[in-house]
Design a protein around this motif. Structure first.
Motif, short mmCIF file in Angstrom:
data_model
loop_
_atom_site.label_atom_id
_atom_site.label_comp_id
_atom_site.label_asym_id
_atom_site.label_seq_id
_atom_site.Cartn_x
_atom_site.Cartn_y
_atom_site.Cartn_z
N GLU A 581 0.80 -1.22 0.00
CA GLU A 581 0.00 0.00 0.00
C GLU A 581 0.83 1.27 0.00
O GLU A 581 0.52 2.22 -0.70
N GLU A 582 1.94 1.29 0.79
CA GLU A 582 2.73 2.52 0.90
C GLU A 582 3.35 2.86 -0.45
O GLU A 582 3.28 4.00 -0.92
N TYR A 585 0.65 3.87 -2.92
CA TYR A 585 0.06 5.19 -2.65
C TYR A 585 0.92 6.29 -3.27
O TYR A 585 0.41 7.26 -3.83
N ASP A 586 2.23 6.08 -3.14
CA ASP A 586 3.17 7.01 -3.73
C ASP A 586 2.94 7.14 -5.24
O ASP A 586 2.83 8.24 -5.78
N LYS A 589 -0.43 8.82 -6.06
CA LYS A 589 -0.43 10.27 -5.85
C LYS A 589 0.36 10.96 -6.94
O LYS A 589 -0.02 12.03 -7.42
N LEU A 655 -1.65 -4.52 -3.50
CA LEU A 655 -2.86 -3.71 -3.59
C LEU A 655 -3.98 -4.48 -4.30
O LEU A 655 -5.14 -4.40 -3.92
N VAL A 692 -5.12 3.08 2.46
CA VAL A 692 -4.93 4.24 1.60
C VAL A 692 -6.09 4.43 0.63
O VAL A 692 -6.13 5.41 -0.09
N LEU A 693 -6.99 3.48 0.58
CA LEU A 693 -8.12 3.59 -0.35
C LEU A 693 -9.43 3.48 0.40
O LEU A 693 -9.49 2.84 1.45
N VAL A 709 -9.07 6.96 -3.99
CA VAL A 709 -7.79 7.15 -3.32
C VAL A 709 -7.95 8.24 -2.27
O VAL A 709 -8.47 9.32 -2.55
N LYS A 710 -7.54 7.92 -1.04
CA LYS A 710 -7.70 8.90 0.04
C LYS A 710 -6.77 10.09 -0.15
O LYS A 710 -5.66 9.93 -0.69
#
Lengths: 747, 167
Positions: A581-582, A585-586, A589, A655, A692-693, A709-710
């Motif tokens: 996830e980390e 997420y990168d 974004k 993910l 993250v979602l 996506v948060k």
């Protein structure tokens, strides 16, 4: 139906007139059969564009009819391949869109019929299949006679190998290009036979149309030079050949360079060099022929030796020099994968990942062509027996076509026409021999009358009558059995078309346990949700298979789509899907992604979902980031692809896994969730958590799941701790509400 | 691939040629004489109409070579303009040659038959002769007027595309 030959009688009208009238009627009924057998999908489902690529063509066509032609050619599409965009006008084959655009304008302005562009797109392929049948008729007529031509036309009209790409709604380049392929070949044969500049020019024009419609034009670019080359080797040079080929090459090459996507390829890439080489060779041949007609044999031989050494030295060195200088591009990857079936698997996973690029399975040949596949070699054999110039063409085409069809499933399409043509030649030859009942009956009748006239005393004549009887019986047996085969062929074609090739794959049909059929419309439900509930400039990330559909149906910006022109970008999406996830997420974004869309068939038992394609995502991203992504990590300890409790840690952290199984076990009321595709249990205790979602929407049958996506946290926490805090605050009291989609909106 | 094949053929031809004639000076003389004979024959069979066609052909070749020299010396910046010009030369050239062949068919056929009757050892020549016989039967339907009409049609299309190509 096809073999109805007009009797040699005069009903007060000339036989030729009756014959041509019958031919027209037969044509109309063949075209009718070809079109109507392609309408299953419209009747079963609705008038809808199928599959993936057609959605792009449809979107491009809509752009064409709402903008001007020049806008279309200069179209830069910023709604795909975010943030790169795509130079769409310069990277597509415009023939298909222009054709339907022209039809639309004619219907609207000349005939005052305001038809929806979607209906034209849906019906284009069936309409062109009727024309294909007619083009096949003319081609086969050049090979044998009009009887064979009619047989070939009906075969072409209903052969499933061609129907598979031309049912109503499959609005793809192949839909019109097979018609153009047959027309080009017909005019080529005609030009070669007559040595006429006129027909060669027509060949070049249809070749141009073909270039504008489909990348498969390279097939023509290579098969016609090969045909000429083989004829030259066979010592069959003639001025007709020179006229036909030179005219076609000069005009066709120049014309093909008018298509922006093709550009200077015809003089730069190696795929086209064979045509150029044969063109040069033909010039030399014609000059040599001229000299030969003037001088004696021995002198000519010396002349030939001298000049051919000189010329071949020049040619080979020029080719090497140009390739070394980089003026001529080396062969492309797709070309290599044609010769070495393992090439793609090793070097270009993105080509190998497409199912229609796989080698053909043996039953597929029978499935797609039924009885024609065993008549096909017979027809080729008959061509060998006669071996006129045009038969050489059939032989070359069938050899090449068979090979390519064996390498790639989708190239079955190019083999089907030649199968139809040679099967028709074989069958009509057989009918020529066995249909000839008239003579037998006549002489038999004479025999009988003689016999009755002379009484029963002559026993010597008995055996000959028996012979006649036997020959009639054997002929009838053969004819009846082939009539049975033909009827069975029609049944088979209809069955295959209705069962295998008429599904739009956007809408799925299923049967309940009680036999009742139901329609699963999850794709459109999800795309409609996106269209209605997300901001217009929202970016949706999904695997590239769904890029065109999201663009066409949801009208949202996508990161990657089926055009696959940028492997790195696809690998980026793959990496986001398969990393934790980390990391993901990168990536999300950085690419401004607002929504992530996954296809999950675990609840429904739909095997074409993203988890089954997951390994390809891993492989493609491993090709770009070999030190961050490892395919081995996604297998369980035993080396199996598992999603249940034994799944590896990397798999569970990815993910894709989390998005697929998020809250999946909630459906099973406190027991383990059962994935019906992979037949594995998802343990309740290991139900994945997403940090993250946010789940935004899940369709009725859970086929499509959309996540939002948060945003970054307001008070600067990382999203893990924020989610934990929220959960403790809510005390796990949130209940899942599965809303029924508001179906009435659509109706 | 094409080149390779022709090379192979040429090697086999070379073998047979070196068998028949020992030295290399001999074939060279032959080649020169062959060219001379061809040239003489060409001059002999020239009609005014063919002469016009041939002058046009020479003009096209010179034009094409000039363009090529220009590219070699100055560079190919408007590449499609060069291509358009060059291919229009080549295209018009082959079209004109085709036209010439169709005009000239009867004379070549008769001379071909004469030659073919001279040496009967190779069967390939007999075959081509047979073919050219059928060809003359077929193309005799193509009258000079028809051929010229076709030629105009093809040329118009050629120049339309060239015009489109060079913008």
């Amino acid at each position: 139906m096809v073999t109805s030959k007009p009797q040699e009688k005069l009903f007060g009208v000339r036989v030729e007139t009756i014959r041509s009238l019958l031919r027209v009627i037969i044509f109309i009924s063949i075209a009718g059969a070809a079109i109507s057998s392609r309408l299953f999908s419209v009747i079963r489902y609705e008038s809808i564009i199928h599959e993936f690529d057609p959605w792009f063509n449809f979107r491009a066509t809509k752009y064409l009819v709402t903008h001007s032609f020049y806008d279309f050619l200069n179209w830069f599409d910023d709604r795909t391949w975010y943030p790169l965009g795509r130079v769409t006008g310069g990277t597509l084959y415009p023939g298909l869109m222009v054709t339907s655009g022209v039809i639309w304008h004619i219907l609207r302005e000349k005939l005052a019929l305001p038809v929806d562009i979607r209906n034209i797109c849906v019906m284009l392929a069936p309409a062109f299949s009727g024309l294909t049948a007619i083009a096949t008729y003319f081609l086969t007529k050049e090979m044998k006679d009009s009887n064979a031509g009619l047989l070939a036309a009906i075969f072409m009209g209903i052969a499933p190998g061609y129907i598979s790409r031309s049912v109503a709604g499959s609005y793809d380049n192949e839909a019109i290009s097979i018609t153009l392929l047959m027309a080009t070949f017909y005019f080529w044969i005609k030009a070669m036979k007559l040595g006429s500049i006129y027909f060669a020019t027509l060949t070049a024009l249809f070749y141009f149309y073909m270039v504008s419609a489909w990348g498969g034009y390279v097939f023509i670019t290579n098969i016609i030079p090969l045909h000429v080359f083989v004829l030259l080797i066979m010592g069959r040079y003639s001025h007709r050949l020179y006229t036909a080929y030179s005219t076609w090459y000069a005009l066709g090459t120049l014309a093909s360079m008018q298509i922006p996507f093709v550009g200077f390829l015809p003089i730069r890439s190696n795929d086209h060099m064979a045509a150029l080489g044969v063109f040069g060779l033909l010039q030399l041949f014609s000059f040599g022929f001229y000299v030969k007609s003037k001088v004696t044999g021995k002198q000519f031989r010396n002349f030939l030796v001298f000049s051919s050494i000189f010329v071949s030295f020049l040619g080979v060195s020029a080719l090497f020099a140009l390739t070394a200088l980089g003026w001529i591009a080396p062969w492309t990857g797709r070309f290599y994968s044609l010769w070495d079936t393992n090439y793609a698997k090793i070097h270009i996973p993105i080509i190998a990942s497409v199912s229609e690029h796989q080698p053909t399975a043996w039953p597929a040949f029978f499935f797609d062509t039924n009885m024609l596949i065993w008549l096909f070699p017979a027809g080729v054999y008959l061509c060998f027996q006669e071996l006129r110039d045009e038969h050489v063409f059939i032989i070359i085409y069938s050899v090449l076509g068979s090979y390519f069809a064996g390498v790639m499933v989708r190239l079955m399409l190019t083999l089907t026409p030649i199968i139809c043509v040679s099967a028709a030649i074989a069958l009509s030859k057989m009918f020529d021999v066995y249909m000839n009942l008239v003579d037998v009956l006549k002489s038999n009748g004479e025999d009988n009358s003689e016999e009755t006239g002379s009484g029963k005393k002559s026993k010597a004549k008995r055996p000959s009558t028996n012979d006649k009887l036997f020959s009639i019986v054997s002929k009838l047996a053969v004819l009846l059995s082939f009539a049975f085969y033909l009827v069975y062929f029609v049944l088979h074609c209809t069955w295959v078309t209705s069962n295998a090739y008429s599904s739009p794959s956007v809408v799925l049909a299923s049967r309940g346990p009680d036999g009742s059929s139901s329609i699963i419309d999850d794709y459109r439900e999800a795309y409609y949700w996106l269209r209605m509930n997300t901001p217009e400039d929202a970016k949706v990330m999904a695997w590239w298979d769904y890029g065109y559909q999201i663009g066409g149906m949801a009208d949202r910006t996508t990161l990657v789509d089926n055009n696959t022109w940028n492997n790195t970008h696809i690998a980026t999406v793959g990496k986001a899907m398969c990393s934790s996830e980390e990391v993901a997420y990168d990536i999300l974004k950085k690419h401004d992604v607002d929504y992530v869309l996954v296809i999950f068939g675990g609840l429904l038992g739909y095997s074409g979902d993203d988890l089954n394609k997951f390994l390809w995502m891993v492989r493609i991203s491993e090709g770009i980031w070999p030190e961050e992504v490892h395919e081995r990590d996604f297998f369980s300890d035993k080396g199996l692809y598992k999603v249940d409790g034994e799944a590896s840690k990397t798999m569970k952290d990815s993910l894709m896994y989390k998005m697929s199984y998020y809250r999946f076990t909630d459906l099973f009321g406190g027991r383990d969730g059962i994935d019906r595709v992979r037949n594995q249990a998802i343990p309740l205790s290991q139900s994945p958590k997403l940090n993250v979602l946010d789940e935004a929407f899940t369709t009725q049958n859970w086929l499509v799941r959309i996540y939002k996506v948060k945003d970054l946290d307001n008070v600067g926490r990382d999203l893990h701790s924020a989610t934990k805090f929220d959960e403790s605050a809510n005390d796990m009291k949130r209940k899942r509400i599965i809303k029924k989609p508001a179906l009435d909106l659509r109706e | 691939m094409v080149k390779k094949e022709s090379k192979k053929k040429e090697v086999s031809k070379k073998l047979s040629a070196s068998n028949s004639s020992g030295s290399w000076a001999f074939p060279l003389k032959d080649v020169v004489s062959a060219i001379n004979i061809t040239y003489d024959d060409y001059i002999r069979t020239l009609t005014p109409r063919l002469k016009l066609v041939d002058q046009f052909l020479v003009f096209l070749v010179v034009l094409g070579i000039l363009q090529f020299i220009y590219v070699l010396l100055i560079g190919n910046f408007p590449f499609n303009a060069f291509l358009g010009g060059f291919i229009s030369c080549v295209g018009q050239f082959v079209l004109t040659v085709s036209l010439r062949l169709q005009y000239n068919l009867d004379t070549t056929n008769t001379s071909e038959e004469e030659i073919a009757s001279k040496d009967t050892d190779s069967d390939s020549i007999a075959k081509t002769e047979e073919l050219s016989g059928s060809e003359s039967k077929l193309t005799s339907q193509v009258t000079p007027e028809r051929a010229f009409g076709d030629y105009i049609f093809a040329s118009l299309i050629l120049h339309f595309t060239v015009y489109h190509f060079i913008n």
